[in-house]
Design a protein around this motif. Structure first.
Motif, short mmCIF file in Angstrom:
data_model
loop_
_atom_site.label_atom_id
_atom_site.label_comp_id
_atom_site.label_asym_id
_atom_site.label_seq_id
_atom_site.Cartn_x
_atom_site.Cartn_y
_atom_site.Cartn_z
N THR A 103 0.82 -1.21 0.00
CA THR A 103 0.00 0.00 0.00
C THR A 103 0.86 1.26 0.00
N ILE A 104 2.16 1.10 0.20
CA ILE A 104 3.07 2.25 0.08
C ILE A 104 3.57 2.28 -1.36
N PRO A 108 7.02 7.64 -2.43
CA PRO A 108 7.77 7.08 -1.30
C PRO A 108 8.74 5.98 -1.70
N TYR A 115 9.75 7.18 2.28
CA TYR A 115 9.29 5.82 2.58
C TYR A 115 9.32 5.56 4.09
N GLU A 118 6.40 7.17 5.74
CA GLU A 118 5.17 6.41 5.51
C GLU A 118 5.08 5.23 6.47
N LYS A 122 2.20 4.48 9.53
CA LYS A 122 1.49 3.22 9.76
C LYS A 122 1.65 2.75 11.21
#
Length: 553
Positions: A103-104, A108, A115, A118, A122
């Motif tokens: 889902t990333i 990113p 990244y 992100e 989460k």
């Protein structure tokens, strides 16, 4: 039988366990294997190719650890009637951190710093879901995860990671970014080692296996079960599962294959159809002892969703050639051991220790992406691989054909349309002229004929695509392996090629002839009574077969 009723039981949209159970789709019961896994208080990694059901396994574990097997929220447990219902006795409801790294996406993946942020988001979302405080303003994913883990009691967290290597795969052609994202992931997984006592269970999935990711480095608590026969069928569909869970779907395909009404289909029709389904989609063995075999999950689902019950390359077509394969094309095609129907041997140390994409052996890469499979148990020194089934072989050979030939070329069309030209060629000169015609169509820019293997591969894939001949490369006889063997209705053609760059062509031809005589190529028990043995030399400067001779046994 109404096809719509059958089709409505097959889900190809969602791999969510809860969705499959909630909306009455067919769920192939894997909960016995899941119980064996989840009842352990440990850390596990499972590698499988795409579309084999990894995400369904992860979502099943998510539901199991969140809610157990008892009814909740006014409805029955989604495990009602499954094997695990009477096995699972753990009544705890655990905190579950389900991290789907696919889902990333987007920018990113192109920037390791973004990244990492992100990933931190989460972690924050997980903390908020369970009322945990965020006690760190650090931009370091380890420090952030650490601040959350410190608030969790021992043995209470279930950590599930789906597609751990998604960003790595997307960055395989960007070495610096690949390394930077690897370093970010190392921070995340280091927390598993440092705070191992916090976890009740950990399960990580992906396609590839990189030692540099820290998941598999020394000191990591994670056990790689990818090649264990105990979990060889935890993804995919076995023959027994196929007949147990899809009897009416099998019967429907049999009715289409045998051109019969549904109610007229016999057991023999179904058995014949099952054999053909196996020919197309079975053959995958993921355990190193080769004790288990499974069908491709996605292909089976798509076959049963097809109203005409038509066999096709469904697994390949859903995503085309994966990026990881496209980016490694040159590495693959320049290796002789990847000729299309070879049985390949890979040294154990090479297979078990791919540290990064850059140094990964092409045979290992093709195994991890699902294009090769085990065909017999490993020994102390070697793993044994081959193409698992017709679907994969067809897809891979079509891919090579597309790469090798300019198929929009008028000369290609004319050559391809005359499918019986080789059968009609009676003399060695006519055969060699036809082969040179084929080789002349090769797109040298994208498929340079820089080796004997490349020459043989081009001839092989072209002749295979005609669907008129039985074509084999590296064909075994009593004493050796012929480069190319072509069987038609009337005869067998056996070839030994030599590649000439600056060497003496006549000398190479004599070497090829002597080799064919010494090794007695094609003198096998099933050889047709009529055959021709031909030695030939390919001149790299002239780009054609220039010297050739028939070998008389």
């Amino acid at each position: 039988m109404d096809f719509k009723q059958l089709s409505n039981r097959i889900c190809t949209i969602s791999g969510s366990f809860v969705d499959l159970r909630k909306f009455n789709y067919i769920y192939v019961d894997k909960t016995r294997e899941i119980y064996d896994l989840a009842s352990q208080r440990d850390f596990f990694f499972l590698s499988r190719p795409r579309r084999f059901g990894k995400s369904t396994i992860v979502s099943t574990l998510d539901e199991l650890f969140r809610h157990g097997v008892s009814p909740y929220d006014g409805h029955d447990s989604y495990f009602k009637g499954l094997a695990i219902e009477n096995l699972w006795s753990d009544n705890e409801q655990y905190r579950v951190f389900h991290l789907d790294l696919s889902t990333i996406q987007g920018k990113p993946i192109e920037n390791a710093e973004i990244y990492e942020q992100e990933l931190i988001k989460k972690i924050d979302n997980f903390a908020n879901d369970y009322g945990l405080k965020i006690n760190s303003s650090s931009n370091n994913v380890f420090n952030h995860f650490e601040s959350v883990l410190k608030q969790i009691s021992d043995h209470s967290l279930v950590f599930l990671v789906d597609e751990y290597d998604f960003a790595l795969t997307k960055s395989i052609d960007l070495p610096k970014n690949f390394k930077d994202i690897t370093d970010v992931l190392k921070k995340l997984y280091t927390a598993l080692k440092v705070y191992a006592i916090k976890f009740r269970f950990c399960f990580i999935t992906g396609i590839t296996r990189y030692k540099d990711s820290s998941v598999f480095t020394a000191g990591s608590p994670i056990n790689d079960i990818s090649l264990d026969d105990e979990y060889g069928t935890i993804t995919g569909i076995t023959k027994e599962e196929l007949t147990t869970f899809y009897p009416d779907h099998l019967k429907w395909v049999a009715s289409k294959q045998h051109n019969k009404d549904f109610d007229e289909v016999t057991k023999e029709d179904i058995e014949e159809t099952l054999c053909e389904i196996a020919n197309w989609y079975d053959g995958y063995s993921f355990d190193k002892n080769c004790k288990t075999h499974v069908f491709t999950t996605w292909s089976i689902l798509k076959l049963f969703k097809d109203k005409e019950g038509a066999f096709d390359t469904y697994w390949y077509d859903v995503g085309g050639t994966p990026l990881i394969l496209r980016k490694s094309y040159d590495k693959i095609i320049n290796n002789k051991f990847l000729l299309l129907n070879g049985e390949l041997e890979v040294p154990v140390n090479v297979f078990d220790n791919p540290t990064s994409f850059a140094d990964m052996d092409p045979r290992v890469l093709l195994f991890q992406t699902g294009y090769l499979s085990f065909y017999k148990a490993k020994d102390k020194s070697q793993y044994y691989l081959k193409f698992p089934n017709k679907e994969v072989y067809s897809a891979f050979s079509d891919y090579l054909l597309e790469k090798a030939y300019k198929q929009n070329n008028e000369e290609y069309s004319l050559c391809y349309q005359d499918k019986d030209k080789l059968e009609k060629a009676k003399t060695i000169e006519e055969i060699i002229d036809y082969f040179n015609e084929i080789l002349n169509l090769v797109d040298y820019e994208h498929f340079p004929l820089t080796s004997e293997a490349a020459v043989v591969t081009c001839l092989h894939i072209f002749l295979k695509a005609l669907d008129r001949y039985q074509v084999n490369v590296n064909y075994h006889s009593a004493l050796g392996r012929a480069d190319l063997v072509v069987d038609s209705i009337s005869r067998r053609l056996v070839f030994e090629f030599k590649y000439c760059k600056d060497e003496n062509e006549d000398k190479l031809l004599e070497t090829a002839k002597a080799q064919m005589l010494e090794k007695r190529y094609a003198k096998t028990a099933n050889a047709p009574t009529t055959f021709m043995a031909i030695a030939a030399v390919y001149d790299s400067n002239k780009r054609k077969l220039t010297k050739f001779a028939e070998v008389n046994y």
